[in-house]
Design an enzyme around this catalytic site. Structure first.
Site, PDB file in Angstrom:
ATOM      1  CB  VAL A 155      -0.934   0.025   1.218  1.00  0.00           C
ATOM      2  CG1 VAL A 155      -1.807   1.285   1.194  1.00  0.00           C
ATOM      3  CG2 VAL A 155      -1.808  -1.223   1.244  1.00  0.00           C
ATOM      4  CB  CYS A 156       2.122   3.378  -2.666  1.00  0.00           C
ATOM      5  SG  CYS A 156       3.287   2.162  -3.274  1.00  0.00           S
ATOM      6  CG  LEU A 157      -1.564   5.499   1.630  1.00  0.00           C
ATOM      7  CD1 LEU A 157      -2.445   5.101   2.803  1.00  0.00           C
ATOM      8  CD2 LEU A 157      -2.148   6.726   0.932  1.00  0.00           C
TER       9      LEU A 157
END
Length: 454
Positions: free
Chosen positions: A92-94
């Protein structure tokens, strides 16, 4: 991990569990709160609409100084990338998770943030413009870009129903690819062998079960949103030829993509089958419950006491517009008759309501069927009711919450409670739409009276 960190994680989990946000849920096992399972329900009016997206959240010893590790679990076994920022492999890219470098101040992690803010940030990715989440495409506004976004949304919408709805429900119900039920899908209690009385023989140790905290939630919400799922299929089937390929996005590849074919007809048949199996499961509760009562189970006695207490409660409150009885003296099936209050839109109405209670209550919540036809924003066409008990472990509170839902007047708009789309559209539409809604509600009350509540 320090006690202070564990206390903070416990507080954050409890705050979400006790909160009113219907789009997120969390659960963990008491023996280890460091490992949390989270559920995000896809936002209304997006291609992710009412999909069940699971994540694991693992807190390290340095939390909250450093963010937890979050991994997507709804990935079709690593084959489906649901968003430019949610990879098929689970990443999850955050920026707040430290897995992506934000360009604006305040985008990075801070100890003031927590589990809820992480889930909200992930949910914000599930929009109508997922194409723009890919770096370099943030300002993609050309006609070609808009077309690509529509094509991207089209396959996300299809795979949300297939992977994030149907696969979840079929797994929870033991439904196989041919629609049959797996022979080993029924837990021990389904055969009627369960007994809560002591026995002389030493029981064999039970195998450790996989922690699956959201299965009952999937079933209840599926019944809520069934009409929306079917409407989506009806709307989009003509737009996509059966077995036609998904369009590959420029940023997809290397196994980190969403490949597949449109098969809406098959999805529709599977949705119908899931609903049928849930109905069959609900009917089995009554059989199991009666068997428990026959064996004089303490569980059945406890449910019986709650039924007797609700009668006393209604008499004390002088509640004359609701009666409750048992079906065939079965404590696991409550039959309610609700009489519409005078001077309300339900005035004169007589509505029969069936509450099916699971022998695993409160781990499995009751299922409600309004058997008298009613045009109501909280009741689906086939009678499934959307309501929210404040104390899910008390059956009396379920009864109170059902009445509150029926009598709710001028409620605030909440798209997560839409179980009858056309009624909700009228209620929260123009003034003339709202008048039409209440006319139909009053008409259903009148018709219930004319038909004797049958």
């Amino acid at each position: 991990m320090s006690n202070q960190t564990i206390l903070r994680i416990n507080r954050e989990v409890a705050a979400i569990q006790q909160g009113s946000d219907l789009s997120i849920a969390v659960a963990c096992q008491e023996e280890d709160v460091r490992h949390v399972k989270a559920l995000i329900i896809g936002p209304h009016a997006t291609p992710y609409e009412y999909g069940f997206f699971e994540f694991t959240v693992n807190f390290g010893a340095e939390y909250p100084s450093k963010p937890p590790k979050v991994e997507a679990r709804t990935t079709n076994k690593g084959r489906t990338r649901f968003n430019p920022n949610i990879y098929a492999g689970g990443k999850v890219c955050l920026s707040i998770l430290g897995t992506w470098h934000g360009e604006r101040p305040g985008e990075e992690w801070s100890s003031a943030q927590g589990l809820e803010s992480i889930l909200w940030s992930i949910q914000s990715l599930m929009s109508n413009n997922p194409y723009e989440n890919e770096p370099g495409y943030e300002n993609a506004k050309s006609a070609e870009d808009k077309k690509m976004n529509e094509l991207y949304c089209a396959k996300i919408r299809h795979e949300t129903i297939r992977v994030a709805v149907l696969q979840k429900l079929e797994d929870a119900l033991g439904i196989q690819s041919d629609g049959s039920i797996a022979a080993n899908s029924s837990p021990k209690w389904a055969s009627g062998d369960e007994d809560d009385e002591p026995r002389d023989e030493k029981p064999e140790p039970e195998p450790k079960l996989k922690f699956e905290p959201f299965r009952d939630l999937y079933k209840r919400r599926f019944l809520w949103y069934y009409e929306t799922y079917m409407s989506t299929i009806e709307e989009h089937t003509p737009k996509h030829k059966d077995s036609s390929d998904f369009t590959k996005m420029p940023f997809e590849g290397g196994g980190n993509s969403m490949d597949g074919k449109f098969r809406y007809g098959d999805l529709g048949r599977r949705l119908v089958r899931v609903k049928q199996v849930i109905t069959e499961e609900t009917n089995k509760w009554a059989v199991e419950g009666l068997a428990l009562k026959t064996r004089e189970s303490s569980k059945a006695a406890g449910v019986q006491r709650q039924f007797e207490q609700i009668g006393d409660y209604l008499r004390q409150k002088q509640c004359h517009n609701l009666s409750v009885e048992l079906e065939e003296n079965n404590p696991y099936v409550w039959l309610m008759t609700y009489f519409g209050k005078p001077m309300t839109h339900l005035d004169g109405g007589i509505f029969k309501i069936r509450m099916s209670i699971s022998p695993r209550f409160p781990d499995q919540q009751p299922r409600i069927k309004v058997e008298t036809p009613i045009y109501h924003h909280r009741v689906s066409k086939d009678g499934v009711m959307c309501y929210f008990p404040k104390k899910p472990e008390e059956i009396r509170n379920h009864v109170e919450s059902i009445v509150e839902a029926l009598e709710e007047d001028s409620p605030p708009y909440d798209p997560r409670t839409i179980v009858r789309p056309e009624a909700s559209k009228l209620l929260w539409g123009s003034d003339s739409d709202k008048k039409r809604y209440y006319r139909q509600l009053r008409r259903s009350a009148q018709q219930s009276c004319e038909e004797g509540g049958m």
